[in-house]
Structure formats: structure tokens, C-alpha cells
Motif scaffolding. Structure first.
Motif, PDB file in Angstrom:
ATOM      1  N   LEU A 139       4.390 -14.908   1.570  1.00 32.99           N
ATOM      2  CA  LEU A 139       5.384 -15.880   0.845  1.00 32.99           C
ATOM      3  C   LEU A 139       5.239 -15.665  -0.600  1.00 32.99           C
ATOM      4  O   LEU A 139       4.199 -16.124  -1.064  1.00 32.99           O
ATOM      5  CB  LEU A 139       4.597 -17.268   1.587  1.00 32.99           C
ATOM      6  N   PRO A 140       6.144 -14.826  -1.095  1.00 30.49           N
ATOM      7  CA  PRO A 140       6.285 -14.736  -2.484  1.00 30.49           C
ATOM      8  C   PRO A 140       6.399 -15.903  -3.466  1.00 30.49           C
ATOM      9  O   PRO A 140       7.058 -16.851  -3.024  1.00 30.49           O
ATOM     10  CB  PRO A 140       7.198 -13.553  -2.666  1.00 30.49           C
ATOM     11  N   ASP A 141       5.936 -15.579  -4.527  1.00 33.65           N
ATOM     12  CA  ASP A 141       6.192 -16.405  -5.490  1.00 33.65           C
ATOM     13  C   ASP A 141       8.024 -16.689  -6.000  1.00 33.65           C
ATOM     14  O   ASP A 141       8.505 -15.269  -5.435  1.00 33.65           O
ATOM     15  CB  ASP A 141       5.546 -16.468  -6.961  1.00 33.65           C
ATOM     16  N   VAL A 142       8.352 -17.554  -6.457  1.00 35.07           N
ATOM     17  CA  VAL A 142       9.683 -17.572  -6.853  1.00 35.07           C
ATOM     18  C   VAL A 142       9.597 -17.032  -8.299  1.00 35.07           C
ATOM     19  O   VAL A 142       9.702 -17.607  -9.342  1.00 35.07           O
ATOM     20  CB  VAL A 142      10.680 -18.686  -7.059  1.00 35.07           C
ATOM     21  N   ASP A 143       9.693 -15.602  -8.486  1.00 36.02           N
ATOM     22  CA  ASP A 143       9.768 -14.738  -9.798  1.00 36.02           C
ATOM     23  C   ASP A 143      10.527 -13.699  -9.870  1.00 36.02           C
ATOM     24  O   ASP A 143      11.723 -13.632  -9.055  1.00 36.02           O
ATOM     25  CB  ASP A 143       8.391 -14.436  -9.703  1.00 36.02           C
ATOM     26  N   ALA A 144      10.534 -12.965 -10.946  1.00 35.69           N
ATOM     27  CA  ALA A 144      11.674 -12.146 -11.320  1.00 35.69           C
ATOM     28  C   ALA A 144      11.791 -10.980 -10.236  1.00 35.69           C
ATOM     29  O   ALA A 144      13.003 -10.211 -10.174  1.00 35.69           O
ATOM     30  CB  ALA A 144      11.475 -11.476 -12.609  1.00 35.69           C
ATOM     31  N   SER A 145      10.830 -10.837  -9.138  1.00 41.84           N
ATOM     32  CA  SER A 145      10.802  -9.789  -8.286  1.00 41.84           C
ATOM     33  C   SER A 145      11.972  -9.936  -7.110  1.00 41.84           C
ATOM     34  O   SER A 145      12.384  -8.990  -6.559  1.00 41.84           O
ATOM     35  CB  SER A 145       9.575  -9.704  -7.560  1.00 41.84           C
ATOM     36  N   GLY A 146      12.406 -11.454  -7.290  1.00 40.83           N
ATOM     37  CA  GLY A 146      13.544 -11.506  -6.144  1.00 40.83           C
ATOM     38  C   GLY A 146      13.124 -11.742  -4.799  1.00 40.83           C
ATOM     39  O   GLY A 146      13.975 -11.999  -3.903  1.00 40.83           O
ATOM     40  N   ALA A 147      11.858 -11.340  -4.469  1.00 41.32           N
ATOM     41  CA  ALA A 147      11.481 -11.484  -3.275  1.00 41.32           C
ATOM     42  C   ALA A 147      11.510 -12.796  -2.436  1.00 41.32           C
ATOM     43  O   ALA A 147      11.917 -12.932  -1.438  1.00 41.32           O
ATOM     44  CB  ALA A 147       9.974 -10.979  -3.087  1.00 41.32           C
ATOM     45  N   ALA A 148      11.580 -13.907  -3.126  1.00 39.95           N
ATOM     46  CA  ALA A 148      11.648 -15.319  -2.494  1.00 39.95           C
ATOM     47  C   ALA A 148      13.369 -15.250  -2.104  1.00 39.95           C
ATOM     48  O   ALA A 148      13.541 -15.842  -0.869  1.00 39.95           O
ATOM     49  CB  ALA A 148      11.498 -16.465  -3.629  1.00 39.95           C
ATOM     50  N   LYS A 149      13.980 -14.767  -2.939  1.00 43.28           N
ATOM     51  CA  LYS A 149      15.667 -14.982  -2.526  1.00 43.28           C
ATOM     52  C   LYS A 149      15.767 -13.874  -1.220  1.00 43.28           C
ATOM     53  O   LYS A 149      16.465 -14.627  -0.360  1.00 43.28           O
ATOM     54  CB  LYS A 149      16.438 -14.412  -3.559  1.00 43.28           C
ATOM     55  N   LEU A 150      15.173 -13.000  -1.304  1.00 50.86           N
ATOM     56  CA  LEU A 150      15.164 -12.157   0.117  1.00 50.86           C
ATOM     57  C   LEU A 150      14.547 -12.900   1.164  1.00 50.86           C
ATOM     58  O   LEU A 150      15.281 -12.720   2.179  1.00 50.86           O
ATOM     59  CB  LEU A 150      14.496 -10.883  -0.092  1.00 50.86           C
ATOM     60  N   LEU A 151      13.486 -13.575   1.243  1.00 54.84           N
ATOM     61  CA  LEU A 151      12.982 -14.357   1.963  1.00 54.84           C
ATOM     62  C   LEU A 151      13.946 -15.500   2.522  1.00 54.84           C
ATOM     63  O   LEU A 151      14.178 -15.533   3.949  1.00 54.84           O
ATOM     64  CB  LEU A 151      11.724 -15.058   1.671  1.00 54.84           C
ATOM     65  N   VAL A 152      14.603 -16.136   1.677  1.00 56.52           N
ATOM     66  CA  VAL A 152      15.435 -17.135   2.144  1.00 56.52           C
ATOM     67  C   VAL A 152      16.932 -16.504   2.858  1.00 56.52           C
ATOM     68  O   VAL A 152      17.130 -16.817   3.841  1.00 56.52           O
ATOM     69  CB  VAL A 152      15.976 -18.034   0.916  1.00 56.52           C
ATOM     70  N   THR A 153      17.133 -15.452   2.180  1.00 56.98           N
ATOM     71  CA  THR A 153      18.352 -14.948   2.759  1.00 56.98           C
ATOM     72  C   THR A 153      18.055 -14.333   4.146  1.00 56.98           C
ATOM     73  O   THR A 153      18.753 -14.548   5.072  1.00 56.98           O
ATOM     74  CB  THR A 153      18.693 -13.828   1.869  1.00 56.98           C
ATOM     75  N   ALA A 154      16.913 -13.609   4.321  1.00 51.78           N
ATOM     76  CA  ALA A 154      16.713 -12.888   5.614  1.00 51.78           C
ATOM     77  C   ALA A 154      16.403 -13.909   6.752  1.00 51.78           C
ATOM     78  O   ALA A 154      16.828 -14.046   7.724  1.00 51.78           O
ATOM     79  CB  ALA A 154      15.663 -12.113   5.565  1.00 51.78           C
ATOM     80  N   SER A 155      15.817 -15.210   6.267  1.00 50.90           N
ATOM     81  CA  SER A 155      15.561 -16.245   7.039  1.00 50.90           C
ATOM     82  C   SER A 155      16.669 -16.998   7.808  1.00 50.90           C
ATOM     83  O   SER A 155      16.939 -17.124   9.044  1.00 50.90           O
ATOM     84  CB  SER A 155      14.408 -17.116   6.588  1.00 50.90           C
ATOM     85  N   ALA A 156      17.623 -17.349   6.855  1.00 49.50           N
ATOM     86  CA  ALA A 156      18.839 -17.801   7.201  1.00 49.50           C
ATOM     87  C   ALA A 156      19.807 -16.960   8.079  1.00 49.50           C
ATOM     88  O   ALA A 156      20.493 -17.363   9.035  1.00 49.50           O
ATOM     89  CB  ALA A 156      19.325 -18.429   6.028  1.00 49.50           C
ATOM     90  N   LEU A 157      19.938 -15.629   7.746  1.00 52.08           N
ATOM     91  CA  LEU A 157      20.542 -14.745   8.277  1.00 52.08           C
ATOM     92  C   LEU A 157      20.481 -14.511   9.644  1.00 52.08           C
ATOM     93  O   LEU A 157      21.088 -14.519  10.736  1.00 52.08           O
ATOM     94  CB  LEU A 157      20.878 -13.441   7.538  1.00 52.08           C
ATOM     95  N   ARG A 158      18.948 -14.338   9.848  1.00 53.25           N
ATOM     96  CA  ARG A 158      18.440 -14.280  11.033  1.00 53.25           C
ATOM     97  C   ARG A 158      18.469 -15.257  12.168  1.00 53.25           C
ATOM     98  O   ARG A 158      18.818 -15.061  13.389  1.00 53.25           O
ATOM     99  CB  ARG A 158      16.674 -13.696  11.255  1.00 53.25           C
TER     100      ARG A 158
END
Length: 784
Positions: free
Chosen positions: A668-687
């Protein structure tokens, strides 16, 4: 019409020589794992060499060789099918690319044989106006013509890298200039194209020649290859580019629907005005989603920031101007300059008895009045295009607006109106309707949106910058209407045509919450580093912080394009070298100023976290909300791009694969410049959309209760899914957070889980401080 088979969500890929069909096959495991339901491909027919977009199709009878050819296309389709995904295709019925004449066999044949060509009627050419004018020569036309040459066998006429055919029997004798005068075309200065062109273009782009798909034979010839793919079961959906340029968009989509069948997904790239809907007679499933972009982004904009930003813009520019006035001025400029040829062609069709014949050198007063009335009418439409006879009300508005601006032209305007209503499918009505969208697009999107820079986060395709944000009630009304009327329409946040990416806009939205701080900084920065125009300074500084960090080369490229589009101190047609040089040098000068850079970094640091919160909120509401969400390539991470070609830069796929693999291990990444948090939200909702589609039905607004209730935007889909996002995060932080604000859930259910974090959520009205403890968004679902 039967319900179409639509993907749960799509992922847009821009194919080119650098992103081929083979590359896409290698990407499919990642896209499949991301959770998308369909691959949404940019145009795939043979286009101009090196094209990074594919909208300049040069041969509609075959697939692009650069992108991988027929073998590669079939391999891609097979790989898509193996993954259980759908294939959606973007097509371009309005025009063909003619930049390199020899690359387009139909255009080459027309230039060779003139009216005798089999393809003479395929292109929208005014043959009665004489030879086809090709605006490719330098400004000094006489000198340029002296530089023409012939090939050794005298079968081709050449002007530097440009090559044109010589008609049989016309090149045996004489100089290149004499041979040129015998052809079915004339090479003229590029400056003459705007006013004298004899073929219809895509907007003002002379290298894209319009085709007449309203003719059955032309429809068959231009669509045969695409329909072959459809009938082979290789295409599940089609997105139609720029239908407003067609002579009869409704007739076209009806013919296309008949050709592809009732169960395939059919979308149109249609920009709808606020409150506008597609004509009910169109058998389509929706648009490419710009209206959803406006609504979803708008709910994250703080309307209370409008006053200060409006005042500052007027003060900085030195005048107060309404958006409506700015749009009208820009539209008239466009009609009178770059689209003057289209206006002239329409004026020639107007049945005004007193319009005496006129020569080009000394136009008669009556003819000038007709041209002025046509231009004014084209600037009066409240939407891109009326669709007569259904769209009569918008024509009436356009006539009324035109009369307001030019009451002296009331008689001519009445004549135009009467003629259009008498023959709503006649040539005059057709040309006016085709051109009104061009005037709107070039005058508003590509001029006003670079001039009227109060708050550029709102200056977006499909947007209305005069409406400062979208209230939660307006948002919910729009979402409910979409679910009820257009459940299969596409929704989007970023496309290849947006002026800036969704994440740039999300970051800039924060400025509306803290306008005073922004104004203080911009005053200081613009004093230290002025630009040739104060309005352009507003645009430049907002985009600089929105896209930060950005290289001076990237930003100089953006500012160069933006200044040419704004047409205030320089333009594509009338370039001012010293202004162009100053604008191109500005980014490097700013980035070399250590003090200013430090201040920019401090301010961007201030707005980045709330900007990321807005980004996650936008993405969740798009994917969880009504319609079929599209993810533009690369935007599953934070992606700070500006207008094309900046938004078509290479995507780091390896980074995305690596991050997704880590997320699947439970990170569970931090909401930081890596963008991993956006990827998490995107993948969770798309799946969830892909594997539990039954919960994405219906729409019901949910309303938080408590002291910070207005900082939450939430809705339920069915009784088993709830999406909630944080809005106006700066204000939320300043007031101390959520405190005891709660979110009542549907039917008092208590067994929920946040699919983003995996955390259980208990209670019929859980605390938002707890629900949103880890991330500023949550997607709650009940067990199946």
C-alpha cells in the motif's frame, strides 16, 4: 436498438512506428492485469510516414505498414482475443492526408486526371472554381514558381521535396513553369490557402483534404477495409473522429450502424455544450466523453476562488472581458482569416437577389454584406453544430446573436435562415453546419482557450471556463442522467486532444482554494520574467507550475505552440520573429533563476499533495461512475503532460509493470510522486468493474453528514457499491480534518470492504476519518 456488447473499461494506445502492433502484444499482459476490458486503438490505416497519431490516413484500403502491417494486426487481434479482451477502433471518415501527394494514391490520381479521375468526386473539391489550389509554395510565390523543376522523364513536377504528377501529354515540351500551367492543379503560396482554397479541409489544415462519405460509393471505398475487420469479428467497437465535419453526420452514423450491426459499440467524437445532448435519431451509444471530463473535474474546483482570480486576471491583463466577448472576437478573427475560404464558398450559395456579381479585386458592396453575414452567423451558434431539421433551435439562436452584433445585416441573415429551413439538407445548410463547428473549434478551443486565462484548469476541450467549477448537486444530476440515458457512453479525463493532462488540471484546481497565495507569487514572478503579452503570462505561469518539473525544451515547445494559437503577439500565419525568439528563450531564463526556481518548487510542494488527492478523486469517480471509462496511455500513474505532442511522449511501461507487481504483493504505497497510489486506485476500480459488473448498475447520490460534509463527494451504484472521494482538500486540512463527519451507506448495510486497501468497513454510517484514513478515496463493496 439492442444493447451493445461493451467493454468494462478501455485503455487508449497511440500506435506509431515507435509503438507497433508487436509492442502492443507485449503490453497486453500488463493491460490485462491492470483490469481493462478492451484495447482502444488510435487509427490503424496507412497514414503519413512517421505520423504519431494516425489521423492523416493516406490509403484507407490497407493497414499501416509502419505500425506492423496486416500480419501484425492479425497477431494483435488474436492476442487480444486470447486475453478475453475487446478491440475498439478509432476511425477517420472526414478526411485523408495529402501532405505527400504521392503517398495518397487517390489524391495523386485526382491531381493527374482532374475531373476525369475516378476519385474526383471522392474529395470535396469545388471543381467549378478552376484548378485545385495547392498552398505549398513560399510566401514569395513568383520566386517559388521559378524554382520548379521536372523529373528526368518529365513525368513529375517538383518543388524541393514536394513532388506532383504531370498529366499525360502535358509535359513533353516547355519549361517547368509552362508545364505547371497545363496541370489540373496550381501550386500557390501557403498564405493563399486560407482565403482561396478550392477543397474543403479538416479545419484549417490544408494537408488534410475532406472526403465525401455521404456518397455511397465513397463510403464503400473508404470503409471497405475497416468493415472487413468488423465482419471478420475482429472489431467490437468503433469511435468516429470528427463527425461534425461530415455533410450529414446523422445519415453517416445510420449507414455505419447498418454496416456494423446493432450489437457493436458505436461512439462519436462529439463535443457537447453544457446541457446539449446527441440528436435522438443517431443510432450511437454515446460520445468519447468530454462532457464527463468537465463534470468530474469540475466538482474538485472551489467556486469560492472565482472572485479573486477574476479580479487578478482583469488587473494583470489591464481590462475586464467576458468569456463570451472573447469567444466572439476570436471566432470572427478565425472566420475572417484562416477560414475565409470556407466563408467565401458559403457566401456564394446565399440567395440574396441584390448581391451583385463582384470581382475579387473590387468586391461589390452586396457581396461583402453577404460574406459578413455568413461570418457573423457562423460565430453565433451556441454549440458546435446544429443538425437540421432537429437542431432548428440552435440555428434560431445563431441568427438572433448575429443580428445583435450586426443589425445592419438582418435582411441577409433572414434570407440565409429561410433558405436553410426551406432545404435543411440542401447545400447551403450543409456548408453552414459543417463550417460552424470549424469556427467554434478554431475560435474557442484553439484561440480563446489560449487567450482567456483566468484559470486555465477550466480551459479544456468540452469545457466552459465561464462556469467556475461544478457543484455536487450538478455533478450528481449529470451522473444520474448519464446512467439513465447513456449508460454505454465513454467517459474520459485525458485524451490525445486535451490541452493538459488530468493530473495537471487536478494540481491547478488547488489554486482555486488558495488564490491569494497564487496571486502574490505570480505577481512577483511575472515582474522578474515578463513575457510579450500579459494574458500569455497568466497562461505560462499556471502551466509551468501545473506541469512542474518540466525541461526548458519541453516548455519552450509548449509556449511556442500556445503563443501561435493565441494569435495575440504572433501566430502561425503572421509570425513575429523577435517575439517567437523571446518566448522560446523564456523557459531557460526562468529555470536559470535560482531564486524563482526555489519559489516555484516551494509553491509546487505546497499544492502537490492536495493535487494528488484531486487526481485520485477524479480517477475513482470516473472509473466507478456511469459510462465506460477510458484510461489514456500512461495516465494510470501521475502524468503531467501538456497539449500534443507533449502528451504523446513515450510511456515507461517497465516502471508501470514493476509497480503493479509490487501492488499485487500487498504493498500500500504512499500518495507520493511515484504515482503508485494512482495505479492502485486505477487497478482496484478497473478490476472490480471487469469482474463484478453487476454492482455497477444504477446511480444514487450519497450525502455525508457532519461538519466537513461538503468535502466529500460520494455515490452508490446498486446497493453493493459505494465510491467516495475527498474534494477541496486544502480547506479540509485548514478546518482540522473530518472530525465526526460520517457517510450513511445504502440500506443500512454494515458488511463493506474497501477494495483499494482491503480494509473492512463496519457500520451503517461509518466515520469518514476512518474510511479515508489511508487514502483520500475509498471504493466500498459488499461481498458477492
Amino acid at each position: 436498438m439492442p444493447s451493445p456488447t461493451v467493454p468494462s473499461a478501455t485503455y487508449r494506445l497511440q500506435f506509431s512506428k515507435d509503438t507497433t502492433f508487436t509492442d502492443a502484444v507485449e503490453l497486453l499482459p500488463y493491460l490485462d492485469a491492470l483490469g481493462v476490458g478492451g484495447l482502444y486503438a488510435s487509427p490503424l490505416l496507412e497514414s503519413g510516414a512517421g505520423s504519431n497519431h494516425g489521423y492523416d490516413v493516406v490509403d484507407p484500403t490497407r493497414v499501416s505498414q509502419e505500425r506492423g502491417g496486416e500480419e501484425g494486426r492479425r497477431a494483435l487481434v488474436a492476442a487480444v482475443r486470447d486475453r478475453g479482451l475487446q478491440f475498439v477502433l478509432d476511425i477517420v471518415p472526414n478526411h485523408l492526408g495529402v501532405d505527400v501527394a504521392k503517398a495518397n494514391p487517390w489524391w495523386w490520381d485526382v491531381l493527374t486526371h482532374g475531373r476525369a479521375s475516378r476519385y474526383a468526386g471522392h474529395f470535396d473539391i469545388d471543381w467549378d472554381a478552376g484548378p485545385v489550389l495547392l498552398p505549398i509554395l513560399d510566401a514569395d510565390e513568383e520566386k517559388a514558381l521559378s524554382e520548379l523543376s521536372l523529373s528526368d522523364d518529365r513525368s513529375e513536377l517538383r518543388y524541393y521535396e514536394h513532388v506532383f504528377p504531370v498529366a499525360s501529354g502535358t509535359g513533353d515540351t516547355g519549361s517547368p513553369q509552362e508545364v505547371h500551367e497545363r496541370q489540373h492543379y496550381r501550386l500557390v503560396s501557403w498564405k493563399r490557402g486560407a482565403a482561396e482554397l478550392t477543397y474543403r479541409r479538416f479545419f484549417d489544415v490544408s494537408t488534410l483534404a475532406a472526403v465525401r462519405v455521404e456518397i455511397p460509393e465513397v463510403f464503400e471505398d473508404t470503409h471497405r477495409e475497416i468493415l472487413r475487420w468488423v465482419h471478420a469479428g475482429e472489431v467490437d467497437g468503433i469511435r468516429v473522429d470528427h463527425p461534425d465535419g461530415l455533410s450529414d453526420p446523422g445519415g453517416y452514423v445510420r449507414r455505419l450502424r447498418a454496416a456494423i450491426g446493432p450489437r457493436r459499440w458505436l461512439l462519436v467524437e462529439k463535443i457537447l455544450g453544457v446541457g446539449e445532448e446527441l440528436p435522438p435519431s443517431w443510432p450511437v451509444n454515446g460520445t468519447s466523453g468530454y462532457e464527463a471530463l468537465r463534470e468530474i473535474q469540475g466538482v474538485f474546483v472551489d467556486a469560492s476562488g472565482a472572485g479573486l482570480l477574476t479580479q487578478f486576471a482583469a488587473e494583470h491583463v489591464g481590462r475586464k472581458e467576458s468569456l463570451h466577448a472573447a469567444e466572439h472576437t476570436a471566432r470572427r478573427e478565425v472566420a475572417d482569416t484562416i477560414l475565409a475560404a470556407e466563408v467565401r464558398r458559403i457566401a456564394s450559395l446565399v440567395p440574396v437577389p441584390e448581391a451583385a456579381p463582384a470581382t475579387e479585386e473590387e468586391p461589390g458592396e452586396a457581396a461583402e454584406r453577404v460574406r459578413a453575414a455568413v461570418a457573423e452567423l457562423l460565430c453565433g451558434f451556441p454549440v458546435y453544430r446544429s443538425y437540421l431539421p432537429e437542431g432548428r433551435s440552435t440555428l434560431e439562436i445563431a441568427v438572433s446573436v448575429a443580428r445583435t452584433h450586426r443589425p445592419d445585416l438582418a435582411d441577409v441573415l433572414s434570407s440565409i435562415r429561410s433558405a436553410m429551413l426551406a432545404e435543411p439538407r440542401g447545400l447551403l445548410a450543409t456548408r453552414v453546419q459543417q463550417t460552424s463547428g470549424m469556427v467554434m473549434a478554431k475560435g474557442v478551443e484553439d484561440t480563446t482557450f489560449y487567450r482567456w486565462n483566468r484559470f486555465v484548469a477550466l480551459n479544456e476541450v468540452g469545457g466552459d471556463p465561464s462556469r467556475f467549477g461544478v457543484s455536487p448537486s450538478e455533478f450528481h444530476t449529470a451522473m444520474a442522467a448519464r446512467e439513465a440515458s447513456w449508460p454505454a457512453t465513454m467517459t474520459t479525463l485525458s485524451t490525445h486532444d486535451t490541452k493538459r493532462s488530468e493530473d495537471v488540471r487536478a494540481r491547478l484546481a488547488v489554486i482555486a482554494e488558495m488564490p491569494g497565495e497564487w496571486i502574490e507569487r505570480m505577481r512577483r514572478w511575472s515582474a522578474a520574467h515578463p513575457l510579450p503579452d500579459p494574458s500569455f503570462e497568466l497562461l505560462a505561469w499556471q502551466n509551468l507550475v501545473g506541469a512542474w518539473p518540466i525541461s526548458p525544451e519541453r516548455f519552450a515547445s509548449y509556449l511556442t505552440k500556445a503563443s501561435k494559437e493565441a494569435k495575440l503577439v504572433t501566430s502561425h500565419v503572421d509570425a513575429v520573429p523577435e517575439v517567437d525568439e523571446a518566448i522560446a528563450a523564456w523557459p531557460a531564463q526562468v529555470l536559470a533563476d535560482a531564486d524563482v526556481v526555489a519559489e516555484i518548487e516551494e509553491f509546487v510542494g505546497r499544492i502537490s499533495a492536495p493535487g494528488r488527492s484531486n487526481s485520485l478523486g477524479q480517477k475513482l469517480l470516473q472509473i466507478a461512475g456511469p459510462g465506460v471509462p477510458d484510461v489514456y496511455q500512461g495516465t494510470e500513474l501521475f502524468e503531467y503532460s501538456l497539449v500534443d505532442p507533449d502528451n504523446r511522449r513515450p510511456v515507461d511501461w517497465a516502471q508501470r509493470r514493476e509497480l503493479l507487481a509490487r501492488l499485487d504483493e500487498g504493498w500500500l504505497p504512499d500518495v507520493d510522486a511515484s504515482g503508485a497510489a494512482k495505479l492502485l486506485v486505477t487497478a482496484s476500480a478497473l478490476r472490480l468493474r471487469r469482474f463484478r459488473p453487476e454492482v455497477f448498475t444504477g446511480y444514487r447520490p450519497l450525502h455525508a453528514e457532519g461538519p466537513a460534509a461538503h468535502h466529500a463527494i460520494a455515490f452508490a451504484r446498486s446497493a453493493s457499491l459505494v465510491a467516495v472521494a475527498t474534494r477541496l482538500p486544502v480547506g479540509l486540512a485548514e478546518r482540522g480534518g473530518w472530525e465526526d463527519t460520517v457517510l450513511p451507506l445504502p440500506e443500512g448495510a454494515t458488511d463493506w470492504q474497501d477494495v483499494i486497501t482491503g480494509a473492512a468497513v463496519d457500520g451503517s454510517a461509518p466515520s469518514l476519518a476512518r474510511v479515508l484514513e489511508r487514502y483520500p478515496v475509498a471504493l466500498l463493496v459488499r461481498p458477492a
